[in-house]
Design a protein around this motif. Sequence first.
Motif, PDB file in Angstrom:
ATOM      1  N   GLY A 136      73.236  90.935  46.741  1.00  0.00           N
ATOM      2  CA  GLY A 136      72.879  91.175  47.298  1.00  0.00           C
ATOM      3  C   GLY A 136      71.957  91.214  47.970  1.00  0.00           C
ATOM      4  O   GLY A 136      71.594  90.862  49.596  1.00  0.00           O
ATOM      5  N   ARG A 137      72.465  93.099  48.845  1.00  0.00           N
ATOM      6  CA  ARG A 137      71.947  93.134  48.959  1.00  0.00           C
ATOM      7  C   ARG A 137      70.273  94.304  49.728  1.00  0.00           C
ATOM      8  O   ARG A 137      69.898  93.908  47.793  1.00  0.00           O
ATOM      9  CB  ARG A 137      72.767  95.175  49.365  1.00  0.00           C
ATOM     10  CG  ARG A 137      73.992  95.028  50.274  1.00  0.00           C
ATOM     11  CD  ARG A 137      74.648  96.193  50.572  1.00  0.00           C
ATOM     12  NE  ARG A 137      73.425  97.031  51.462  1.00  0.00           N
ATOM     13  CZ  ARG A 137      73.782  97.167  52.561  1.00  0.00           C
ATOM     14  NH1 ARG A 137      75.145  96.986  53.075  1.00  0.00           N
ATOM     15  NH2 ARG A 137      73.166  98.295  53.135  1.00  0.00           N
ATOM     16  N   ASP A 138      70.072  94.274  49.957  1.00  0.00           N
ATOM     17  CA  ASP A 138      68.410  94.459  49.994  1.00  0.00           C
ATOM     18  C   ASP A 138      68.057  95.676  49.678  1.00  0.00           C
ATOM     19  O   ASP A 138      66.929  95.940  48.961  1.00  0.00           O
ATOM     20  CB  ASP A 138      67.643  94.343  51.493  1.00  0.00           C
ATOM     21  CG  ASP A 138      67.844  93.030  52.563  1.00  0.00           C
ATOM     22  OD1 ASP A 138      67.340  92.782  51.531  1.00  0.00           O
ATOM     23  OD2 ASP A 138      67.184  93.120  53.318  1.00  0.00           O
ATOM     24  N   GLY A 139      69.004  96.881  49.488  1.00  0.00           N
ATOM     25  CA  GLY A 139      69.367  98.351  49.076  1.00  0.00           C
ATOM     26  C   GLY A 139      70.222  98.847  49.505  1.00  0.00           C
ATOM     27  O   GLY A 139      70.845  98.011  49.705  1.00  0.00           O
ATOM     28  N   THR A 140      70.425  99.816  48.564  1.00  0.00           N
ATOM     29  CA  THR A 140      71.377 100.797  48.121  1.00  0.00           C
ATOM     30  C   THR A 140      71.102 101.887  47.490  1.00  0.00           C
ATOM     31  O   THR A 140      70.036 101.968  47.325  1.00  0.00           O
ATOM     32  CB  THR A 140      72.222 100.059  47.339  1.00  0.00           C
ATOM     33  OG1 THR A 140      73.515 101.441  47.724  1.00  0.00           O
ATOM     34  CG2 THR A 140      72.095 100.304  45.510  1.00  0.00           C
ATOM     35  N   ARG A 141      71.463 103.451  47.832  1.00  0.00           N
ATOM     36  CA  ARG A 141      71.844 104.406  47.684  1.00  0.00           C
ATOM     37  C   ARG A 141      72.836 104.790  46.424  1.00  0.00           C
ATOM     38  O   ARG A 141      73.513 105.015  46.588  1.00  0.00           O
ATOM     39  CB  ARG A 141      71.457 105.610  49.083  1.00  0.00           C
ATOM     40  CG  ARG A 141      71.184 106.922  48.161  1.00  0.00           C
ATOM     41  CD  ARG A 141      72.046 107.736  49.816  1.00  0.00           C
ATOM     42  NE  ARG A 141      72.152 108.515  49.710  1.00  0.00           N
ATOM     43  CZ  ARG A 141      73.991 109.583  49.411  1.00  0.00           C
ATOM     44  NH1 ARG A 141      74.538 108.505  49.658  1.00  0.00           N
ATOM     45  NH2 ARG A 141      73.858 110.024  49.079  1.00  0.00           N
ATOM     46  N   VAL A 142      72.412 104.769  45.219  1.00  0.00           N
ATOM     47  CA  VAL A 142      73.040 105.432  44.288  1.00  0.00           C
ATOM     48  C   VAL A 142      73.192 106.922  43.999  1.00  0.00           C
ATOM     49  O   VAL A 142      72.354 108.034  44.424  1.00  0.00           O
ATOM     50  CB  VAL A 142      71.968 105.601  42.828  1.00  0.00           C
ATOM     51  CG1 VAL A 142      73.476 105.970  41.715  1.00  0.00           C
ATOM     52  CG2 VAL A 142      71.866 103.691  42.596  1.00  0.00           C
ATOM     53  N   VAL A 143      74.752 107.543  44.631  1.00  0.00           N
ATOM     54  CA  VAL A 143      74.579 108.758  44.690  1.00  0.00           C
ATOM     55  C   VAL A 143      74.462 109.320  44.353  1.00  0.00           C
ATOM     56  O   VAL A 143      74.418 109.165  42.785  1.00  0.00           O
ATOM     57  CB  VAL A 143      76.214 108.618  45.649  1.00  0.00           C
ATOM     58  CG1 VAL A 143      76.585 108.257  47.055  1.00  0.00           C
ATOM     59  CG2 VAL A 143      77.028 108.688  44.530  1.00  0.00           C
ATOM     60  N   SER A 144      74.374 111.328  44.227  1.00  0.00           N
ATOM     61  CA  SER A 144      74.337 111.987  43.393  1.00  0.00           C
ATOM     62  C   SER A 144      74.938 112.477  42.023  1.00  0.00           C
ATOM     63  O   SER A 144      76.025 111.347  42.169  1.00  0.00           O
ATOM     64  CB  SER A 144      73.793 113.675  44.417  1.00  0.00           C
ATOM     65  OG  SER A 144      75.728 114.116  44.106  1.00  0.00           O
ATOM     66  N   CYS A 145      74.625 112.214  41.324  1.00  0.00           N
ATOM     67  CA  CYS A 145      75.358 113.143  40.475  1.00  0.00           C
ATOM     68  C   CYS A 145      76.817 113.674  40.496  1.00  0.00           C
ATOM     69  O   CYS A 145      77.811 112.928  39.898  1.00  0.00           O
ATOM     70  CB  CYS A 145      74.598 114.653  39.289  1.00  0.00           C
ATOM     71  SG  CYS A 145      73.999 115.616  39.992  1.00  0.00           S
ATOM     72  N   ASN A 146      76.998 115.056  41.394  1.00  0.00           N
ATOM     73  CA  ASN A 146      77.667 115.203  41.352  1.00  0.00           C
ATOM     74  C   ASN A 146      79.155 114.154  42.353  1.00  0.00           C
ATOM     75  O   ASN A 146      80.296 114.265  41.566  1.00  0.00           O
ATOM     76  CB  ASN A 146      77.744 116.699  42.028  1.00  0.00           C
ATOM     77  CG  ASN A 146      76.784 117.809  41.608  1.00  0.00           C
ATOM     78  OD1 ASN A 146      77.576 117.774  40.205  1.00  0.00           O
ATOM     79  ND2 ASN A 146      76.555 118.279  41.732  1.00  0.00           N
ATOM     80  N   THR A 147      78.249 113.741  42.954  1.00  0.00           N
ATOM     81  CA  THR A 147      79.414 112.838  44.126  1.00  0.00           C
ATOM     82  C   THR A 147      79.786 111.302  43.476  1.00  0.00           C
ATOM     83  O   THR A 147      81.000 111.562  43.180  1.00  0.00           O
ATOM     84  CB  THR A 147      78.432 112.763  45.445  1.00  0.00           C
ATOM     85  OG1 THR A 147      78.057 113.040  46.666  1.00  0.00           O
ATOM     86  CG2 THR A 147      79.316 111.619  46.064  1.00  0.00           C
ATOM     87  N   THR A 148      79.180 111.377  42.143  1.00  0.00           N
ATOM     88  CA  THR A 148      79.056 110.213  40.948  1.00  0.00           C
ATOM     89  C   THR A 148      80.164 110.117  40.582  1.00  0.00           C
ATOM     90  O   THR A 148      81.106 109.598  40.372  1.00  0.00           O
ATOM     91  CB  THR A 148      77.898 109.699  40.063  1.00  0.00           C
ATOM     92  OG1 THR A 148      76.786 109.045  40.828  1.00  0.00           O
ATOM     93  CG2 THR A 148      78.119 108.178  39.803  1.00  0.00           C
ATOM     94  N   SER A 149      80.151 111.227  39.674  1.00  0.00           N
ATOM     95  CA  SER A 149      81.759 112.152  39.203  1.00  0.00           C
ATOM     96  C   SER A 149      82.099 113.140  39.753  1.00  0.00           C
ATOM     97  O   SER A 149      83.645 111.722  39.524  1.00  0.00           O
ATOM     98  CB  SER A 149      81.398 113.177  38.583  1.00  0.00           C
ATOM     99  OG  SER A 149      81.071 114.313  39.861  1.00  0.00           O
ATOM    100  N   ILE A 150      83.062 112.307  41.294  1.00  0.00           N
ATOM    101  CA  ILE A 150      83.980 112.867  42.528  1.00  0.00           C
ATOM    102  C   ILE A 150      84.732 111.127  42.500  1.00  0.00           C
ATOM    103  O   ILE A 150      85.553 110.832  42.055  1.00  0.00           O
ATOM    104  CB  ILE A 150      83.953 113.359  43.361  1.00  0.00           C
ATOM    105  CG1 ILE A 150      82.929 114.799  43.236  1.00  0.00           C
ATOM    106  CG2 ILE A 150      84.260 113.192  44.608  1.00  0.00           C
ATOM    107  CD1 ILE A 150      82.502 115.296  44.317  1.00  0.00           C
TER     108      ILE A 150
END
Length: 346
Positions: A136-150
């Motif tokens: 339900g948020r207005d926006g978000t930030r999908v984190v970087s590739c490396n951060t996603t893996s971490i």
Amino acid sequence: MAVQGIIRVAINGYGVIGKRVADAVAVQKDMALAGVADIATDWRPRAALHKGYSLYGATSEHAASMRAAGLDVSGTLDDLLEAADIVVDCTPKHLASKNIEIYRRLGIKYIVHGGETHESTGHSFVAEANYASAVGRDGTRVVSCNTTSIIRTLSALKRHGLLDRARGTLLRRATDPWESHQGGIMNTLVPEPEIPSHQGPDAQSVDPDLDVVTMAVKVPETLAHLHYWSVQLTREASKDEVLDAFRTSSRIALIRISDGLSAINSVKELMADLGRPHDSLYEVALWEDMLKVQGNELFYAYMVDNQAIVVPETIDAIRALTGAEPDAETSIRDTNDSLGIGSLGL
């Protein structure tokens, strides 16, 4: 949410990430690609038109130059946003944070990626870690590739009560393959000038409780990133127990050197053999036969496809922001099924 349960998705920026997100949106049963916006007049937007995607210019000036180049342009970014429920911004680093002002003014939900700061949206996203907080948020930030893996790997250990603290060294590829002729590095290694490198603090923007420190070095290759991790466990554990923890994440693929997957190029070749679009490795590819446990210390390595790993996260973020699917497990399963995640056959 859109009429008849279909989420209309706009893609702003048809580059390395944008084209992959567009392809992923196109195969979702609950989404429709409203179109893609860009500024280029070369082969890239022509590929979008070849796939049947509606093409828009970022501005009226860009639309005019694209038409002059013979491209079939449906309008401007403003026109595209009017036809969409949510926009995924895949424009170059720092440009997306400026575009957020446009999205907020128009009242459209938006997703940016790891090149932007956490402060640009006030929320950073990895589906397995904090899906519910994005609903339900207005926006978000999908984190970087490396951060996603971490986040994927450390969260799996954390869910099993095994994670105390983690220290990682990242070997980062120098540039994207398609533009390696334009730059990158050769015959050298370039360390990030600060410890911790930015990925550790970035992971803490998703999970502030993580005790994680990262170091990074840029290396002269373009295929993927490679991570080495040393983890202090909360207690002594067996290798099988650790592997079972990693198996609880559908987006961690356990691979084996003994199967011939001894380097990142062989893993990419496997993705091609499986028919993955763009040879995409959406999962974290973690070598299970390299993994070592000594008492309460854990050591492992894995591969990150920086062009692909954030694609399933972006699809899940679309469902979360629009409220189309409030349950994380359901969205993750649907995304995985549509993209063939978890089907390496190993």
